[in-house]
Structure formats: C-alpha cells, structure tokens
Design an enzyme around this catalytic site. Structure first.
Site, PDB file in Angstrom:
ATOM      1  N   GLU A 286      32.203   1.961  24.804  1.00  0.00           N
ATOM      2  CA  GLU A 286      31.785   1.507  23.074  1.00  0.00           C
ATOM      3  C   GLU A 286      33.066   0.820  22.642  1.00  0.00           C
ATOM      4  OE1 GLU A 286      32.531   5.958  22.253  1.00  0.00           O
ATOM      5  OE2 GLU A 286      30.207   6.397  22.549  1.00  0.00           O
TER       6      GLU A 286
ATOM      7  N   HIS B 131      28.855   7.775  18.034  1.00  0.00           N
ATOM      8  CA  HIS B 131      29.108   7.994  18.092  1.00  0.00           C
ATOM      9  C   HIS B 131      29.883   9.205  17.362  1.00  0.00           C
ATOM     10  CE1 HIS B 131      32.861   9.645  21.848  1.00  0.00           C
ATOM     11  NE2 HIS B 131      32.218  10.880  20.754  1.00  0.00           N
TER      12      HIS B 131
ATOM     13  N   ALA C  86      26.689  13.980  24.605  1.00  0.00           N
ATOM     14  CA  ALA C  86      28.563  14.040  25.589  1.00  0.00           C
ATOM     15  C   ALA C  86      29.385  13.002  25.646  1.00  0.00           C
ATOM     16  CB  ALA C  86      28.027  14.509  27.093  1.00  0.00           C
ATOM     17  N   ARG C  87      29.183  12.363  26.555  1.00  0.00           N
ATOM     18  CA  ARG C  87      29.962  11.185  27.207  1.00  0.00           C
ATOM     19  C   ARG C  87      29.449  10.150  27.660  1.00  0.00           C
ATOM     20  NH1 ARG C  87      33.641  12.934  24.140  1.00  0.00           N
ATOM     21  NH2 ARG C  87      35.093  12.543  24.569  1.00  0.00           N
TER      22      ARG C  87
ATOM     23  N   HIS D 116      29.760  25.531  25.557  1.00  0.00           N
ATOM     24  CA  HIS D 116      29.928  25.944  24.160  1.00  0.00           C
ATOM     25  C   HIS D 116      29.212  24.931  23.900  1.00  0.00           C
ATOM     26  CE1 HIS D 116      33.095  28.402  24.154  1.00  0.00           C
ATOM     27  NE2 HIS D 116      34.020  27.878  25.121  1.00  0.00           N
TER      28      HIS D 116
END
Length: 309
Positions: A257, A275, A227-228, A150
């Site tokens: 993080e 983030h 994303a990550r 998505h």
C-alpha cells in the site's frame, strides 16, 4: 511542560485537538526535521499501517510509548520495543464491528455485482444498453474464515444471518459452537465458496494465502481480505484472477500500500477499497480516544488501557 510526541499519521480533528491540548505535537517530519527534535520525543501516535519505521525508532533515544491507532502491530518492531522498554498500545475491540461489516459489504458487492450495476445506472445505460451480467446468491454459500479472533467471529455472526455454513482455521481449535474447525488452510479453501482473511499480519502469516489456497478455492470461489495485504501472495492472486482460476476478490488491504497492481485495479473480478474497513466516524473517534487515553495513562504513571508491550 508538555511532553513532546510525534504524530506519524493524521487522526480525526477532534482527536488531534485533544493531543495538541495535552502535548507538544510534532507532525510527520522529514529526516532532517526529525534529527532536530529526536531528543525531545517521548511518545508516538501512529496508525496500524504506518507503524513506526525502525529507522525512526532508532533515532529517538527517549521514546517511551508507541500508541497505535488500530490493531495491527506488524509495522512496529515489537522485539526492539521490548528490548528498550518502550510500551506499545493498540485500539482493540472498538473497530471489530466495522471491519466485519466491511467484509460482508465486499462480499455482497462482489457477488451481486453492485459496482457495475451502479455504473450502469449512473452512465444512463439503463434502457439503452444490455444490463450487467447476473450476480450470484450470497445466502447459503459456504464461508471459510482464516483467523477466528474478534473480527473473524464477528464475520461469522453476520454470515450465519445469511444462512451461511461457517468453517474456520486458526492456530488452534477454539471449540466454538456452530463453527467447524479445519486445521488445514487449503482444505478449508477447498470446502468453501468464500474465504475471508481475518488473520493478523506479520512474518508468521506472510503469504499464507498462496497459489495452492487460491487453486483450492477454484474458479467459482471468492477471496475477501480485511486483514493485512501481506497475508495474501498478491502476485499469485493477480495470476489467478487473470487466468480465471479464481472467481473474484474483495480487497480492503494490499501487499504494498498504497500501490495496487494493475491486474487488480482493472480486473472485472475485483471490488477494491483503500484500507478503510474501520473508516466510520463513530469508530475512528473511539479509536482516537483510546490512543489519547493510553498516552494520558502513560504520562500520568497509570496502567495502560490496552497494552501490547
């Protein structure tokens, strides 16, 4: 009697008010405090980045549902959740546009040098000091996308408005009109001016973007990650930026993080965010309402709104 739930990550005041009205809410607890309430907890509300540490899950014998305020599930042991019959829900769909907007914002900021120009004006240097270096055109650049879900497709839609040819890689060819599928990630990077990371996190995608991929992007290429952090080999990224073998990076997420390496924080080739791709009032309310709705459905014995497990 209200069900007891554990809130591991703060949510918007309006959402926490709804949770407090429906449940006995225990805020993030120390290990000692957790032991006192462990037998009471039936649900957890948490964020995608925080997830639920396995040690916490193991201490909660009556846990029935984990409602994630986000779309990432890599910080929850889904296999253990399945084994124990614990439901897991996320908040898909509602944050797609904001995350895609952030990807384009990072791209524009990085290539046009917006942060440096902003500081130049704020510092009173305009008219008295040499101007910042010229930026680079965004329109028409070749965009590669890692992960055409998505978010990836929403980024592609925005990129086309900038006249950017779009290619992508994913687990399979999705036969998307107007977008070229490239099965090999280094090949995609080699033929892209910009690589946007929109892939899911987890063990299967860890360090997909490695030194080989970064070298393929090259000294004029840029990396955008919404994303990550685990998808990118951060040590390789720091080295590429330091060596000048990568043109730049726009990052909303990081591997460890909230720790961000000095090589990223001090680099003139980076634009960084803490983030917060989904951090708009509208989206955080929508996400929070989905968390509330999933918890309510579970405790009412109704079908979950957005189940993962």
């Amino acid at each position: 009697m209200k069900p007891d739930i554990l809130l591991l990550e703060p949510m918007m005041p309006e959402i926490e008010k709804q949770l407090d009205a429906a449940y006995t809410v225990h805020r993030a607890a120390t290990p000692g405090q957790l032991e006192k309430i462990a037998g009471l907890i039936r649900g957890i509300a948490t964020g995608g980045g925080t997830g639920v540490p396995r040690a916490v899950m193991d201490r909660l014998p009556h846990l029935e549902i984990i409602a994630i305020n986000g779309i990432g599930t890599d910080a929850v042991d889904l296999n253990e959740a399945r084994r124990r019959g614990i439901h897991v829900t996320t908040t898909p769909g509602v944050l797609t546009d904001d995350v895609a907007d952030m990807a384009m914002g990072l791209l524009l900021s990085l290539l046009r040098g917006l942060p440096a120009a902003d500081r130049y004006v704020r510092d009173g240097a305009w008219g008295s000091s040499p101007p910042p270096p010229l930026g680079h055109r965004v329109s028409g650049r070749r965009l590669g996308i890692l992960g055409m879900g998505h978010v990836g497709q929403a980024v592609a839609t925005r990129a086309r408005a900038f006249g950017m040819p779009v290619s992508y890689t994913d687990r399979r060819d999705k036969a998307l009109p107007g977008y070229a599928f490239v099965p090999d990630l280094p090949a995609l990077a080699h033929h892209s001016d910009v690589l946007v990371v929109a892939a899911s996190g987890g063990a299967g995608s860890r360090h997909l973007v490695n030194r080989q991929v970064l070298d393929a992007l090259g000294p004029d290429g840029v990396l955008i990650n919404v994303a990550r952090g685990s998808v990118v080999d951060e040590a390789a990224l720091v080295a590429a930026l330091t060596d000048g073998t990568l043109g730049g990076a726009g990052l909303d997420v990081f591997e460890h993080e909230p720790d961000v390496p000095d090589g990223l924080r001090t680099s003139p080739r980076t634009v960084l965010q803490p983030h917060r791709a989904s951090a708009t009032v509208e989206t955080r309310l929508a996400m929070g309402n989905l968390v509330v709705g999933n918890l309510a459905a579970h405790f009412a014995g109704q079908p979950l709104l957005t189940p993962v497990v």
